[in-house]
Design a protein around this motif. Sequence first.
Motif, short mmCIF file in Angstrom:
data_model
loop_
_atom_site.label_atom_id
_atom_site.label_comp_id
_atom_site.label_asym_id
_atom_site.label_seq_id
_atom_site.Cartn_x
_atom_site.Cartn_y
_atom_site.Cartn_z
N ASP A 1 0.82 -1.20 0.00
CA ASP A 1 0.00 0.00 0.00
C ASP A 1 0.86 1.26 0.00
O ASP A 1 0.38 2.34 0.27
CB ASP A 1 -0.95 0.00 1.20
N GLY A 2 2.16 1.08 -0.28
CA GLY A 2 3.05 2.22 -0.22
C GLY A 2 3.28 2.90 -1.56
O GLY A 2 4.24 3.63 -1.72
N VAL A 3 2.41 2.63 -2.53
CA VAL A 3 2.58 3.21 -3.85
C VAL A 3 1.67 4.41 -4.01
O VAL A 3 0.46 4.32 -3.82
CB VAL A 3 2.29 2.17 -4.95
N HIS A 4 2.26 5.54 -4.34
CA HIS A 4 1.49 6.78 -4.49
C HIS A 4 1.22 7.06 -5.96
O HIS A 4 1.98 6.64 -6.83
CB HIS A 4 2.26 7.95 -3.87
N ALA A 5 0.20 7.79 -6.21
CA ALA A 5 -0.11 8.21 -7.58
C ALA A 5 0.99 9.14 -8.08
O ALA A 5 1.68 9.80 -7.29
CB ALA A 5 -1.45 8.91 -7.62
N GLY B 1 3.94 13.37 -6.75
CA GLY B 1 5.30 13.84 -6.92
C GLY B 1 6.21 13.49 -5.75
O GLY B 1 7.11 14.25 -5.41
N CYS B 2 6.00 12.34 -5.16
CA CYS B 2 6.79 11.94 -4.00
C CYS B 2 8.17 11.43 -4.44
O CYS B 2 8.42 11.22 -5.62
CB CYS B 2 6.05 10.85 -3.23
N ASP B 3 9.04 11.17 -3.48
CA ASP B 3 10.38 10.67 -3.78
C ASP B 3 10.48 9.15 -3.69
O ASP B 3 11.50 8.58 -4.05
CB ASP B 3 11.39 11.27 -2.79
N CYS B 4 9.45 8.49 -3.19
CA CYS B 4 9.57 7.06 -2.91
C CYS B 4 9.04 6.18 -4.03
O CYS B 4 9.23 4.97 -4.00
CB CYS B 4 8.88 6.72 -1.59
N CYS B 5 8.38 6.74 -5.03
CA CYS B 5 7.77 5.93 -6.08
C CYS B 5 8.31 6.32 -7.45
O CYS B 5 8.72 7.46 -7.67
CB CYS B 5 6.26 6.08 -6.07
N ARG B 6 8.30 5.32 -8.35
CA ARG B 6 8.76 5.54 -9.72
C ARG B 6 7.82 4.81 -10.67
O ARG B 6 7.10 3.90 -10.27
CB ARG B 6 10.17 4.98 -9.92
ZN LIG Z 1 5.63 7.51 -3.08
#
Ligand SMILES: [Zn+2]
Length: 88
Positions: free
Chosen positions: A62-66, A70-75
């Motif tokens: 559940d740690g995936v952001h849209a 513009g977060c730093d943790c997802c690609r």
């Molecule tokens: Zn993220």
Amino acid sequence: VNGPYVSNEGDVWIERGDAPWPRIQRAARMILDEMGYDEPGYPMRYEGIEQGVRVSDNNEADGVHAEETGCDCCRTVVAHHFRAEDPL
Ligand SMILES: [Zn+2]
């Protein structure tokens, strides 16, 4: 290999890269076993290459952001998609 990235429904994504194909398959199978899909009757199916897979290096389901956050943790990556086949 980069990943694996997993869902709660038995999906595994491994980022496309330089790893040899047998190693990619082994990594996918290993994470499925760890997720509890190691019972007989859960064969692993290869779903193919998937474009635009949103992944998080935190590897939390559940740690995936849209992308918009513009977060730093997802690609967003191109990845091999595997799935534990539901025996039912
Ligand atoms: Zn993220």
